[in-house]
Design a protein around this motif. Structure first.
Motif, mmCIF file in Angstrom:
data_model
loop_
_atom_site.group_PDB
_atom_site.id
_atom_site.type_symbol
_atom_site.label_atom_id
_atom_site.label_comp_id
_atom_site.label_asym_id
_atom_site.label_seq_id
_atom_site.Cartn_x
_atom_site.Cartn_y
_atom_site.Cartn_z
ATOM 1 N N LYS A 45 3.904 -48.748 -13.575
ATOM 2 C CA LYS A 45 3.323 -49.319 -14.787
ATOM 3 C C LYS A 45 4.445 -49.776 -15.734
ATOM 4 O O LYS A 45 4.354 -50.832 -16.371
ATOM 5 N N GLN A 46 5.479 -48.962 -15.821
ATOM 6 C CA GLN A 46 6.631 -49.309 -16.667
ATOM 7 C C GLN A 46 7.291 -50.597 -16.181
ATOM 8 O O GLN A 46 7.613 -51.491 -16.978
ATOM 9 N N TYR A 49 5.089 -53.727 -16.950
ATOM 10 C CA TYR A 49 5.067 -54.098 -18.370
ATOM 11 C C TYR A 49 6.425 -54.635 -18.807
ATOM 12 O O TYR A 49 6.511 -55.649 -19.525
ATOM 13 N N GLU A 52 6.945 -58.143 -17.756
ATOM 14 C CA GLU A 52 6.203 -59.070 -18.625
ATOM 15 C C GLU A 52 7.063 -59.432 -19.839
ATOM 16 O O GLU A 52 7.145 -60.599 -20.241
ATOM 17 N N SER A 78 7.250 -50.378 -25.192
ATOM 18 C CA SER A 78 6.584 -49.521 -24.203
ATOM 19 C C SER A 78 5.897 -48.332 -24.868
ATOM 20 O O SER A 78 4.790 -47.937 -24.485
ATOM 21 N N LYS A 81 2.674 -49.669 -26.347
ATOM 22 C CA LYS A 81 1.693 -50.151 -25.369
ATOM 23 C C LYS A 81 1.316 -49.078 -24.352
ATOM 24 O O LYS A 81 0.124 -48.816 -24.101
ATOM 25 N N LEU A 82 2.328 -48.452 -23.750
ATOM 26 C CA LEU A 82 2.078 -47.491 -22.674
ATOM 27 C C LEU A 82 2.001 -46.056 -23.170
ATOM 28 O O LEU A 82 1.356 -45.216 -22.540
ATOM 29 N N HIS A 273 -6.430 -46.015 -22.302
ATOM 30 C CA HIS A 273 -5.289 -46.026 -23.223
ATOM 31 C C HIS A 273 -5.222 -44.709 -23.991
ATOM 32 O O HIS A 273 -6.252 -44.103 -24.312
#
Length: 522
Positions: A45-46, A49, A52, A78, A81-82, A273
């Motif tokens: 996932k890191q 992102y 991007e 990050s 967002k994450l 999230h």
């Protein structure tokens, strides 16, 4: 992603357990497998992102970024967002590659590196909104435990083996519409629960039951503002509701620390999230964490007939969750304590569905008093659904689902459904299983409030009063099957005919015996 591809991933992940059988006990390797899958998910996932964010830059592959200013910027974004941050050197693939190194000049010892990375994931969230959601998330992964190997080398070898196997599996996280990894994670949790015996009930509700609860609480709705599970286990019930309606917020509470960690991982793996879920680690009855909240949907599978402090603690008599009912649930059976706790949190426009042991339907004393109050004074009981025995992992007792709503009409009936009969489930090994058609029948009968012969009955409140508010399903749903009437005259003629044939056969046998000059058997 197709169902076939999903099944392939499930088999790939479950195959890790096959690699470890005989080396580590299932109770021990469960946490390592699920934890490392989660670490790989966070890493991928890191990377996705960060890549991007790197579009249009000189270096567009996050794994190759070395510029500290760029890394600082990615970290800042990050965390927003994450909710966490991993450096390129901390990614799953990097750690796995080091463990797989065949270079004589390079050690393949990765335990310390892995522990440092997991610590840093948690530390990266300190002082941020996601701190509580990631705090001590990896604490069950004791990389120095002798349970996974008596020596450091043995432990390292096992960990390397798991990471190498996982590193070969493509999670396909770039397929945005696919929730395949979350589904596969749920599959693994269910597989571990099936083999965990009595302890399985602590962390997992079978999907067949989860589906029923989720479909009931979302009846007539496509959007749910909030869903709550006061004994959320691995979070599977909460996530199941999100399959039936668009859920904005997830709330839960869990007593067991390991299971609490699993629930948070499960939420994140299903791409919920960190701002959208609030899972707390406390005893729900003794230390409720969301008293100021009211929820549109509540689902639960509380521990059956658990002990609680009950009347041993005078504070409960003035607790706003229980005080209006005049009596407390017995200290050896907390079932109604959980029910009243949930009803306190239920919004006026909400629906609550929970699994309970059959005893809550008919036990007397204080439980009978509470049951009568809920029906007669509050008119909140909406339906009673009887489930087959032996449907839950770790217990064979028959269970039921109680459905409550606060917005019921004054004289609205209470629906009783008996789904416990042999025609309404399938036996599979040591478990009884509700098939798709069984689930559909329960849900459609509830939604249409149908009375079906030997299956369901809508009882008015007067009938419940006549039965002293005893909710035993057999009092309302007649499942007795009458035998066909026997024609005694026809039976008599059949017996007479059989007797005639018997006499004829006896005569034939006697004649044969005489011809053979032997004694007859008569």
């Amino acid at each position: 992603m197709s169902e076939e591809q999903k099944r392939v991933l499930e088999k790939q992940l479950w195959a890790i357990a096959d690699l470890l059988r005989g080396k580590i006990s299932p109770d021990d390797y469960r946490d390592y497998i699920l934890g490392f899958i989660f670490f790989k998910y966070l890493s991928e996932k890191q990377v996705l992102y960060a890549n991007e964010l790197l579009q249009g830059e000189t270096v567009t592959d996050y794994k190759l970024v070395t510029d500290q200013e760029t890394l600082n910027a990615i970290e800042e974004e990050s965390l927003l967002k994450l909710g966490y941050f991993l450096k390129p050197s901390e990614l799953f693939s990097v750690i796995a590659s080091k463990g797989n190194s065949n270079n004589e000049n390079e050690s393949n010892y990765i335990i310390e590196d892995l522990q440092t990375v997991m610590n840093h994931i948690e530390q990266s969230t300190m002082g941020t909104e996601s701190e509580e959601d990631f705090n001590a998330l990896f604490e069950d992964l004791d990389l120095n435990s002798t349970k996974i190997g008596r020596t450091v080398g043995a432990r390292n070898s096992i960990i390397v083996q798991i990471l190498n196997y996982l590193n070969e599996i493509d999670f396909k996280l770039n397929e945005i519409e696919s929730d395949v990894l979350g589904d596969a994670y749920e599959y693994l949790i269910g597989k571990f629960a099936a083999g965990a015996g009595k302890s399985a009930g602590e962390f997992y509700t079978p999907q067949q039951v989860s589906k029923i609860l989720a479909k009931i609480v979302t009846t007539g709705k496509t959007k749910i503002k909030s869903v709550y599970d006061p004994t959320c286990g691995s979070g599977s019930l909460l996530l199941r509701v999100a399959r039936e309606a668009d859920v904005s917020e997830f709330y839960g509470q869990e007593l067991t620390r390991t299971t609490y960690n699993l629930a948070r991982m499960n939420m994140i793996l299903h791409d919920v999230h960190y701002r959208e879920f609030d899972i707390r680690h406390e005893d729900t009855l003794e230390s409720p964490q969301h008293l100021d909240k009211r929820f549109e949907a509540i689902v639960a599978n509380p521990p059956f007939s658990a002990h609680w402090k009950g009347d041993a603690n005078p504070l409960y008599n003035t607790d706003e969750r229980f005080s209006q009912y005049g009596k407390l649930a017995p200290k050896t059976k907390a079932d109604y304590a959980f029910v009243l706790h949930m009803l306190y949190h239920l919004a006026d426009n909400g629906t609550m569905a929970c699994v309970l042991p059959h005893g809550v339907l008919f036990r007397g004393a204080t439980e009978g008093h509470i049951r009568q109050y809920l029906i007669k004074e509050m008119n909140w009981l909406d339906a009673v659904i009887g489930l087959p025995a032996n449907i839950f992992y770790g217990t064979s007792i028959p269970t039921c689902i109680l459905v409550f709503k606060k917005c019921r009409k004054k004289d609205e009936d209470v629906l009783f459904i008996d789904a416990s009969g042999e025609d309404h489930f399938k036996k599979e090994g040591n478990q009884n299983i509700l098939r798709k058609e069984d689930i559909k029948n329960i849900v459609s009968t509830y939604r249409n409030r149908e009375s079906k012969d030997k299956y369901s009955y809508a009882a008015n409140l007067a009938e419940l009063a006549q039965n002293d508010y005893n909710l035993n399903i057999t009092r309302y749903v007649d499942t007795f099957v009458t035998d066909d009437e026997i024609d005694l005259n026809a039976l008599s003629k059949d017996l007479e005919h059989l007797n005639s044939l018997l006499q004829q056969n006896s005569k034939i046998i006697i004649d044969f015996c005489k011809e053979l000059n032997i004694s007859t058997p008569f």
